[in-house]
Scaffold this active site. Structure first.
Site, mmCIF file in Angstrom:
data_model
loop_
_atom_site.group_PDB
_atom_site.id
_atom_site.type_symbol
_atom_site.label_atom_id
_atom_site.label_comp_id
_atom_site.label_asym_id
_atom_site.label_seq_id
_atom_site.Cartn_x
_atom_site.Cartn_y
_atom_site.Cartn_z
ATOM 1 N N GLU A 1 -5.976 -7.929 0.308
ATOM 2 C CA GLU A 1 -6.498 -7.618 1.592
ATOM 3 C C GLU A 1 -8.169 -7.193 1.133
ATOM 4 O OE1 GLU A 1 -5.156 -4.909 4.384
ATOM 5 O OE2 GLU A 1 -2.987 -5.450 3.877
ATOM 6 N N GLU B 1 0.854 -1.077 0.055
ATOM 7 C CA GLU B 1 -0.017 -0.122 0.065
ATOM 8 C C GLU B 1 0.828 1.110 -0.071
ATOM 9 O OE1 GLU B 1 -2.696 -0.231 3.377
ATOM 10 O OE2 GLU B 1 -3.674 -2.176 2.501
#
Length: 603
Positions: free
Chosen positions: A463, A348
């Site tokens: 995720e 991320e």
């Protein structure tokens, strides 16, 4: 005995997609004809409901309109309806021009009430601008151009069936030429199921949550669905030079893979000292004095400069090397035990599309921008593989779908899988709701990651909060390799991603119990030795005309034959399907499709 592979996608859903895709090969309808059952379908923009005819706009006006003029998106919205024969994905393209903003302008479109925004570049002449691929439902659908930021001239709008992704393009070999046999075997298995199945995964809680019960999520899912996820998500954050402690993560990974036959994926929330300037390398710190946040977040280290991580001789470089050493010790234990890992470090990085200049990047490894981030990624890759001899890693890169996301990609030589982290319950829902589970398969996100490497790398949902609905995944051609909800805080508080606020329990059970989803009990026994068991043919005896091998002969078999003849790469037939489709024994041709049609109607 574990099954070799799950069966193919449920027959009904797969045939629905096939039928929708076939419309792309049908004749083109006349512009403005109103025949919305023929694709591609094109409408004059000035014929949309709510539109008016323009021949000039604010600024340079494009020439040579196809009709009486064009529609200028300002002051009011305009819409039209289109009828489709089956649920499926359709691309909406407008012939348009935008002369107000040379930096581009956000334009809004709504399909059946669900809005999407896209940046339209400056253009004084007509250009074909795609708003992307959308799911249209069988029957009548409404497409609306919304006047929010507006000031876009639209000449025509075209709706066309979206071609299916070619999942065969994905590479099944690893970037590490010295990869272990176990890593190669796992990669081969992932490749074999990609696009036809999704693998169930679940992140475990860490740090002693759930009273130290690291099986809490698996037990919860087993009670709810009768199944256990195939992929176990872990985090190696607690193995670090600061407050490092052994929470048993490595042992759980070894047990999961060698005794239970599961797959391991791992992230790495690597911490740095908050007061890095006064930190002495090698000293231990309380975890409250450490952070993985970015520099300007208020929680991050004010003295740790990510740019120095790749410069030998700097304090940051030396610290990062200490962190890698601790990590490598655990990964070596896994390699020695024959356990490969879907390895997702430095994740991320582009979160919130933040760079150092605006202080919104989520993590320190992304706070100095794309170029520094790629250097850090490559340093980690080469250090682990070359210095520590770790070859049990399948390298997974977390990407986004921002305009500049490609600039963060480390490169094909350093990435095996690309992944997206789906969190769209609280923000950016896209489903028209304000709360509750968000069951979208987010096909636009999948499309963006697929396009990032032109389909060469498999695409995963590393995720997520809500697990997408089975129907959405199949119909919307969002072939995520796996899903992996973040851990559930349970009785320790925190984010309860397995709770009712995030999961639709009926849909959760449906996908876990479906043929499309692979769970722990369905992984092959030779997962780490032979790339998974050889699939057992669905059908062993020839059934004349049954091109899709579903056990019956109907018109959709004729459709599949025509698709195969038009584009065998995008619409392949199995060897059994080819044998069945060759009705006259002279090779597959259009006459076979006609013969199958007659068989289907009893002729």
């Amino acid at each position: 005995m574990k099954s070799n592979f799950k069966k193919v996608i449920s027959t009904f859903a797969a045939l629905a997609v096939t039928a929708a895709s076939y419309t792309a090969a049908m004749p083109v309808g006349a512009v403005g004809s109103g025949n919305a059952d023929t694709f591609p379908y094109t409408i004059e923009a000035e014929d949309m409901e709510g539109a008016s005819v323009w021949t000039n706009n604010y600024g340079p006006a494009p020439k040579n309109t196809s009709g009486e003029g064009f529609f200028y998106l300002t002051g009011g919205s305009a819409s039209f309806t289109v009828t489709v024969p089956e649920d499926g994905m359709y691309t909406i393209t407008a012939r348009c021009a935008q002369v107000l903003d040379k930096n581009g302008r956000q334009e809004s479109i709504a399909v059946n009430g669900i809005k999407r925004m896209k940046n339209m570049p400056y253009s004084e002449e007509w250009v074909d601008f795609s708003f992307g691929s959308f799911r249209l439902n069988k029957g009548v659908n409404t497409i609306e151009f919304i006047n929010e930021y507006g000031y876009m001239a639209i000449d025509t709008v075209t709706v066309s069936a979206t071609p299916k992704h070619d999942y065969t393009l994905a590479e099944g070999t690893l970037t590490d030429k010295n990869a272990t046999p176990e890593a190669k075997s796992l990669m081969a298995y992932l490749k074999s199921v990609y696009g036809s199945h999704i693998i169930a995964g679940q992140q475990e809680i860490y740090g002693g949550g759930h009273g130290g019960n690291y099986e809490w999520e698996n037990e919860y899912l087993k009670d709810l669905t009768g199944k256990v996820p195939a992929i176990r998500g872990v985090d190696f954050m607690n193995y670090n030079p600061l407050y490092g402690w052994d929470d048993g993560t490595t042992e759980r990974c070894i047990e999961w893979a060698t005794e239970r036959g599961g797959i391991v994926t791992a992230s790495w929330h690597i911490n740095v000292p908050k007061d890095f300037k006064n930190y002495t390398l090698g000293d231990r710190l309380d975890w409250k004095e450490c952070t993985y946040k970015n520099y300007q977040s208020g929680e991050g280290s004010k003295d740790f400069d990510t740019r120095n991580v790749v410069i030998e001789g700097t304090k940051e470089y030396e610290y990062f090397q200490l962190a890698i050493k601790d990590l490598a010790a655990q990964l070596t234990r896994l390699q020695d035990a024959g356990v490969p890992v879907i390895w997702r470090p430095l994740h991320e990085a582009q979160g919130n599309e933040g760079n150092y200049s605006d202080g919104t990047a989520w993590f320190w490894w992304g706070d100095r921008g794309a170029e520094t981030y790629k250097q850090v990624w490559k340093l980690l890759y080469t250090t682990l593989t070359e210095e520590y001899g770790l070859h049990n890693l399948i390298w997974e890169f977390n990407s986004y779908d921002y305009t500049n996301s490609a600039s963060w990609y480390p490169g094909d030589d350093y990435v095996d899988i690309v992944a997206y982290d789906k969190y769209n319950v609280e923000y950016n829902r896209g489903d028209g709701k304000s709360s509750g589970p968000n069951l979208l398969a987010i096909p636009a996100k999948f499309d963006a990651l697929y396009a990032l490497t032109n389909g060469k790398k498999m695409v995963a949902m590393a995720e997520n909060d809500t697990i997408p609905a089975l129907d959405n995944l199949v119909v919307e051609d969002a072939g995520w390799l796996y899903f992996c909800p973040w851990y559930d805080g349970g009785n320790d508080g925190g984010t309860a991603f397995l709770g009712a606020a995030y999961q639709d329990f009926d849909e959760l059970k449906k996908i876990y119990q479906s043929d499309y989803c692979i769970t722990l009990d369905e992984l092959p026994v030779d997962l780490y030795t032979n790339g998974g068991s050889t699939p057992v043919p669905v059908q062993v005896e020839k059934l004349i005309g049954d091109a899709n091998c579903d056990g019956k002969v109907d018109t959709l078999d004729a459709v599949l034959v025509m698709q195969y003849l038009a584009n065998s790469k995008n619409y392949p037939l199995t060897e059994q399907g080819k044998a069945n489709a060759d009705v006259d024994g002279n090779g597959i041709s259009s006459s076979d499709a006609q013969a199958i049609q007659k068989l289907a109607i009893g002729g």
